[in-house]
Motif scaffolding. Structure first.
Motif: not given
Length: 512
Positions: A130-141
């Motif tokens: 609950d709360g943190p941002a999420v980023l990908g290290l490459g393409s994905g969902r």
């Protein structure tokens, strides 16, 4: 006359990036899928990603959790986050998503970076956060591809804002029991420690990362790159693939926990593999039997180095190849002499320093001891006293200054007649020709009486029984130590740190 100004602090990331930039065309990383990165490419990617993270607010005072495997993207993400000033926390492979969620919450996570090797875990973990941002290290969902976003930036050097007392990360213990504790690490000690070269690791070193980069393998990768070397990445430990990679990539150095070293020794391809490039095999992290070490010395030659360390203090002692003949009580192999930059004392419960040969708790004073556990001052006060770390390990120093570890202060099995240290029984069992791997643990009955259980992986072609192993242990250590129950298994379950998971064994095999 006064001294000159104090030199500005240079974090390990800056030193590493300078080393990479000095040889931009030299290959430095070989990925499991065959990709190769040069020093210039890794340097540019790190600067770009550090600038991108900083521009998005993930700098000093923030916590970046890495849900990553042994990939070039994982290396770039750690270096970039550290260089931007964020503290880094690894969400270890092998831990249940619910446990990872508790870890992420406890360290006040602001960002989770996900690489493609961990998408399965991400699908279960991220809904629990609950709360943190999420980023990908490459393409994905799982979030925007931050690597692609950073790739649009100019590869100009990013100046790091970190100081020596700033948080580097929070490392969670890989013990076989209990909830992981968060161990704070800071930039100053890490930068000093990583700059110390590893003896006989190759010139230049070519390190094979076949255990998680999230743990000691990451530290050894940093050391290799800082020395002008390179690293070969494997996603998981597979003994056949390790042997093939050593021969194919001309690897000079590998790090293994003893159970993994045993698997390497038992692999059928070992005898036909060209291992001539290896100049060092470092092992440690759990007990190693004298019989197995003798076998390893015969197979690999004088290139075995034993490390004794803890997450709270990354290096305590080292046993060089010629020191594996130094044995103590019951034939136990020494873990070496304490390293020159630290002090070791063996003390009793009253804090009295014990003379050579007497067993007590091993305590360490070192400039690289952890500053404390993350937001657990009472626990910190229990183990850090007057600059000394109470390791919780039991052992002794001999008259020549060699250190021996005999067990854990709290990891004992209380049986009728006394206390049994599981490591002592494990070392005995590993000396039996029918035992390839083993783990010993205590099980309580309805009367709260504890009994010794042994989980054993037999050597190929062998079928040990309790009637075989009990007399073997009794004859060497006494009936107090003889296992009452034997569990034969095809393999041992391991924790995320690669150690036998005794909690899992106790639960699945006995239901307790």
């Amino acid at each position: 006359m006064t001294d000159g100004p104090t030199p500005a602090f240079v974090p390990y990331t800056q030193t590493l990036l300078d080393a990479l930039a000095a040889a931009p065309d030299r290959p430095v990383v070989t990925a499991a899928d065959g990709r190769r990165l040069t020093g210039g490419e890794l340097c540019a990617r790190t600067h770009r990603l550090a600038a991108e993270l900083a521009a998005r607010g993930f700098g000093p005072g923030t916590t970046v959790c890495l849900l990553t495997g042994n990939t070039p993207e994982a290396l770039t993400a750690r270096y970039a986050a550290h260089h931007a000033g964020a503290r880094v926390v690894h969400l270890y492979e092998g831990m249940a998503p619910a446990v990872l969620a508790r870890i992420a919450e406890s360290v006040e996570t602001t960002l989770v970076l996900v690489d493609p090797t961990r998408h399965g875990t991400a699908a279960e973990l991220l809904p629990l956060l609950d709360g943190p941002a999420v980023l990908g290290l490459g393409s994905g969902r799982f979030g925007e591809d931050v690597v692609a976003a950073a790739g649009r930036r100019e590869p100009v050097p990013f100046p790091s804002p970190v100081g020596p007392e700033d948080d580097l990360g929070i490392q969670h213990t890989g013990g076989t029991t209990g909830i992981p504790k968060g161990i704070r690490t800071v930039h100053g000690p890490y930068s000093r420690g990583v700059a110390i070269p590893v003896a006989e690791a190759g010139d230049p070193p070519r390190y094979l990362a076949c255990t998680p980069l999230a743990r000691l393998s990451g530290f050894l990768t940093d050391k290799a790159l800082l020395r002008g070397g390179s690293v070969v990445l494997q996603l998981t430990f597979d003994p056949g693939e390790v042997l093939a990679a050593v021969a194919r990539e001309r690897v000079t150095h590998i790090w293994l926990l003893p159970p993994l070293l045993h698997r390497l020794l038992d692999h059928p391809a070992l005898a036909s593999t060209d291992l001539s490039s290896l100049t060092r095999i470092t092992y440690g992290g759990s007990p190693a039997s004298a019989a197995r070490l003798r076998q390893a010395a015969e197979v690999f030659g004088p290139i075995l180095y034993g490390w004794y360390a803890q997450s709270e203090v990354p290096a305590i002692s080292e046993a060089a190849p010629h020191e594996h003949s130094v044995t103590g009580h019951d034939g136990r192999v020494t873990v070496g002499r304490p390293l020159p930059w630290l002090e070791v004392a063996v003390r009793d419960e009253a804090g009295r320093t014990l003379p050579p040969g007497e067993e007590g708790e091993i305590e360490v004073r070192s400039p690289v001891v952890m500053p404390g556990y993350w937001k657990q001052p009472e626990l910190t006060a229990q183990v850090l006293r007057d600059g000394w770390l109470r390791t919780g390990d039991l052992g002794y120093l001999d008259a020549d200054g060699y250190l021996f570890v005999v067990g854990r202060r709290r990891n004992v099995i209380v049986v009728v007649g006394g206390h049994v240290h599981p490591t002592e029984v494990e070392e005995l069992l590993l000396a039996h020709p029918s035992v390839a791997q083993c783990a010993v643990f205590g099980v309580r009955d309805t009367d709260e009486t504890e009994h010794v259980h042994a989980a054993v992986v037999p050597t190929p072609g062998h079928h040990p029984t309790l009637e075989d192993l009990r007399p073997f242990v009794t004859a060497r250590q006494g009936p107090l130590y003889a296992p009452e129950t034997l569990h034969l298994l095809p393999d041992l379950p391991l924790t995320s740190a690669g150690k036998p998971d005794t909690e899992h064994l106790r639960t699945t095999l006995t239901g307790t």
